[in-house]
Design a protein around this motif. Structure first.
Motif, mmCIF file in Angstrom:
data_model
loop_
_atom_site.group_PDB
_atom_site.id
_atom_site.type_symbol
_atom_site.label_atom_id
_atom_site.label_comp_id
_atom_site.label_asym_id
_atom_site.label_seq_id
_atom_site.Cartn_x
_atom_site.Cartn_y
_atom_site.Cartn_z
ATOM 1 N N THR A 10 2.526 1.932 -3.433
ATOM 2 C CA THR A 10 1.572 2.226 -4.491
ATOM 3 C C THR A 10 1.003 3.633 -4.347
ATOM 4 N N LEU A 11 0.662 3.992 -3.124
ATOM 5 C CA LEU A 11 0.068 5.315 -2.915
ATOM 6 C C LEU A 11 1.089 6.419 -3.148
ATOM 7 N N GLY A 12 2.364 6.128 -2.872
ATOM 8 C CA GLY A 12 3.386 7.162 -2.988
ATOM 9 C C GLY A 12 3.896 7.355 -4.414
ATOM 10 N N SER A 21 -2.188 0.355 -10.199
ATOM 11 C CA SER A 21 -2.303 1.802 -10.015
ATOM 12 C C SER A 21 -2.939 2.107 -8.675
ATOM 13 N N ARG A 22 -2.732 3.361 -8.265
ATOM 14 C CA ARG A 22 -3.381 3.841 -7.053
ATOM 15 C C ARG A 22 -4.889 3.644 -7.129
ATOM 16 N N THR A 23 -5.460 3.958 -8.294
ATOM 17 C CA THR A 23 -6.918 3.900 -8.400
ATOM 18 C C THR A 23 -7.444 2.473 -8.309
ATOM 19 N N ILE A 45 0.812 -1.217 0.000
ATOM 20 C CA ILE A 45 0.000 0.000 0.000
ATOM 21 C C ILE A 45 0.857 1.283 0.000
ATOM 22 N N ALA A 80 -7.318 1.500 -4.727
ATOM 23 C CA ALA A 80 -8.370 2.159 -3.952
ATOM 24 C C ALA A 80 -9.724 1.525 -4.237
#
Ligand code: ADP
Ligand code: MG
Lengths: 393, 299
Positions: A361-363, A382-384, A358, A387
């Motif tokens: 990926t978010l960074g 991807s982040r999306t 996590i 999420a």
């Protein structure tokens, strides 16, 4: 390559005094509650079709009263079906007579019980050796073997104790050793860990996974706990009111619940822990497979992104940006993509649990490349999409 | 008038018919016992021989050996010094007050009756536990056996076999056997379903299940049944003495008819002493065999 070991075909079980008389109602689809109210019969199982592959951990899940115990007890015929077929290997279990059934139970399957089912008047060692004793194996031989298995489950010094002197977790280890001691190919585990504290339970799960890596048994594992199911299961079947509502790989169940019931089940699951990168990654479309800057820009136009994953014969190399390539082209100093043009981003492995990746990926500014053991690009995350999956919808 | 008298008086059977029925049944049974009494009696001969032999053995063995052996048995099964000392004192007093021979007779008949009750009762109890049908048939019979006044079934037994040890044993067994049967049945039925299921799942045959799971786990309950059976057999000693069973019962009976209070009291106390010894020993033994049931906390 599918290698089915257990097949259940069109299985029905109705509890009561005259089950045959209510079979028509069951087939017509009358509800379990109505049938109980009108006839006093309980529908235990309805139209179950299942195939269990050799070497799998097959998890059967459902709320209390959904028929899990009833189903698993059909496999060794502790319960006889009202209708249907059970085939194990090339044996039609329903055709066995009393003697054959005994032999079948002695050698083909062993069972682990929710409340352990240990014999309080026998020592731990005698309990583990029980299956062999029933087979008529001489005392010395069976106790030597039992002692080995006790050692394997980590209870080496406890042979002379009585079950009541052990903690719950230890007792279930004895139950597990007893099951393994007969060398049966199939292990039936009916809520084997449900009676244990969470911490002990997770230890037992680890131990089971570890043993399974060595032993390659076919395990039918029952639980009402989805986290446990996801952790252990190669396949998961979900029962509701005696009916099979979904059967599939753990990620199928999580990502594509077949009914509202299953969805309610999976809603509270910690997906970050249950799912791996592989389950949610997207295919790596933005792939740059040429090493000249000009061709790379052309490829990039083709997939309408302003970046690409650069890959050559040695596997994945890094991310290149459109901007960098265009600048290099203008300067015209060289035609090839060079290492100093690549962006450094963290790589993630397809086997990682989502919770482990996590932060990376978010960074990241770009979907992270998912790279396999051999350095090959398998996908992107991807982040999306992360999420989306973790958000639940 | 005569027509409506059934309203005030129960329309009973004609007295003459009733007498007829009684007479017919009595005559039939009397003829039956005359015809087959000897055959049936001879069936019990081995039992009678054993009974006589055992009683003689107890009486003829010097008293101190008996006390020694009994105390040893008590100590081996109960492992309690207090109880062992109690046994020695009780037996010494019994001997001192002149009740030794009768006590030996009573002990021998109680011993034989208990053995018989166990030998017959446990298999019946097992059969009841295995089949609801058998249970449905046996239960009412046991109810009758326990509530029917002993005197009632003494009559046909005496008619058939006369007065003596064997009819006494039969009467005592009939009276004392229900608890073993009931509690064997109950004990087996109460065995943890999951443990039994485990045995089945590992391929145990019905007899393997019985001997490796059901009987051992039912044992505490069965022992409670045996204990009750012994107590009831002791209680029956006085009644059995009415049909010629020698022992502590006879002086009690004599003291009732002749109003000898002290004689009755002494013999009564001797019965109580035996009862307490039998009870404590069988309970302590049962408890000792269940040691493994103790959990972590008191291990
Ligand atoms: N021996 C039985 N007699 C009658 N009904 C039963 C019997 N065993 C199970 N059932 C019923 O069958 C249903 C499924 O029970 P079970 O298989 O024990 O569920 P689970 O193991 O999923 O909690 C329940 O409704 C239960 O009441
Ligand atoms: Mg269950």
């Amino acid at each position: 390559m599918p290698d089915p070991l257990i097949r259940i075909e069109n299985l029905y079980k109705v509890f009561g005094t005259a089950p045959q008389t209510v079979m028509d109602r069951v087939r017509e689809g009358q509800s379990k509650d109505d049938i109980l109210a009108e006839t006093g019969h309980t529908v235990g199982l309805k139209e179950i079709d299942l195939t269990i592959e050799r070497g799998q951990i097959f998890v059967i899940m459902g709320l209390s009263g959904s028929g899990k115990s009833t189903l698993i007890r059909h496999l060794n015929r502790l319960i006889d079906p009202t209708e249907g077929k059970i085939i194990v290997g090339d044996v039609d279990v329903m055709q066995l007579d009393q003697k054959e059934l005994q032999e079948f139970r002695r050698h083909k399957m062993s069972m682990v019980f929710q409340r352990f089912g240990l014999m309080p008047h026998r020592t731990v060692l005698q309990n583990v050796a029980y299956g062999l004793k029933v087979q008529g194996i001489a005392k010395k031989e069976r106790e030597t073997k039992a002692a080995d298995w006790l050692e394997t489950v980590g209870l080496g010094g406890y042979g002379k104790q009585y079950p009541m002197q052990l903690s719950g977790g230890q007792q279930q280890r004895v139950g597990l050793a007893r099951a393994l001691c007969t060398d049966a190919e199939i292990l039936l585990m009916d809520e084997a860990f449900s009676a244990l504290d969470p911490l002990i339970r997770s230890e037992m799960q680890d131990q089971l996974i570890e043993l399974q890596e060595k032993l390659h048994k076919t395990i039918v594992f029952i639980t009402h706990d989805l986290d446990e199911a996801l952790r252990l299961g190669d396949r998961i079947a979900i029962l509701k009111d005696g009916e099979l509502v979904q059967e599939g790989a753990p990620e199928d169940i999580l990502l594509h619940p077949a009914t509202d019931y299953v969805e309610a089940f999976v809603k509270d699951v910690n997906r970050a822990r249950a799912l791996t990168v592989e389950n949610v990654m997207k295919p790596p479309v933005s792939r740059i497979t040429t090493d000249t800057i000009e061709d790379a820009l052309k490829q990039m136009k083709g997939f309408k992104d302003d970046y690409g994953y650069y890959e050559n014969e040695d596997g994945y190399q890094g991310i290149v940006l459109q901007e960098t390539l265009e600048k290099a082209l203008k300067e015209g100093t060289h035609k090839q993509i060079r290492d100093d043009m690549l962006e450094e981003v963290p790589l993630i492995s397809p086997d990682s649990a989502l919770e482990e990746i996590i932060p990376e990926t978010l960074g990241a500014d770009y979907p992270l490349p998912v790279v396999g053991d051999k350095g090959e690009l398998q996908g992107r995350l991807s982040r999306t999409s992360l999420a989306e999956v973790l958000g639940g919808e | 008038m005569a027509d409506s008298s059934w309203l005030t008086e129960f329309p009973a059977m004609d007295r003459r018919d009733l007498t007829g029925i009684k007479k017919t049944l009595d005559t039939a049974y009397r003829e039956f016992s005359r015809e087959y009494g000897d055959v049936i009696e001879s069936l019990f001969d081995p039992l009678l021989h054993f009974l006589v032999w055992f009683e003689k053995l107890l009486i003829q063995t010097p008293w101190w050996i008996v006390i020694l052996v009994v105390t040893a048995i008590v100590h081996l099964s109960a492992r309690s010094w207090k109880l062992s000392v109690g046994v020695i004192i009780a037996f010494s007093l019994i001997g001192y007050f002149g009740m030794w021979d009768n006590t030996m007779r009573t002990m021998s008949i109680i011993f034989v009756c208990t053995l018989l009750s166990i030998a017959l009762g446990i298999p019946i109890g097992i059969a009841m536990a295995r089949s609801d049908r058998v249970q449905a048939i046996v239960t009412p019979i046991l109810d009758v056996m326990q509530t029917m006044p002993a005197f009632v079934y003494l009559i046909p037994v005496v008619m058939l076999l006369g007065i003596g040890k064997i009819p006494g044993v039969i009467a005592v067994v009939i009276y004392a056997i229900p608890p073993v049967i009931r509690l064997t049945n109950l004990g087996i039925r109460l065995v943890d379903k999951e443990v039994l299921e485990a045995a089945t799942a590992y391929g145990a045959s019905p007899s393997q299940r019985l001997w490796s799971v059901q009987m051992p786990l039912a044992m505490p309950t069965i022992m409670a049944g045996i204990n009750q059976t012994i107590m009831m057999a002791l209680a029956m000693v006085v009644v059995a003495s009415m049909i010629g069973v020698k022992g502590l019962g006879q002086p009690v009976l004599k003291s009732i008819t002749n109003q000898y209070f002290t004689l009755g009291l002494f013999n009564g106390l001797a019965i109580v002493a035996l009862a307490i010894i039998f009870d404590r020993v069988s309970q302590a033994y049962a408890k000792r065999t269940q040691k493994h049931m103790e959990g972590l906390h008191n291990a």
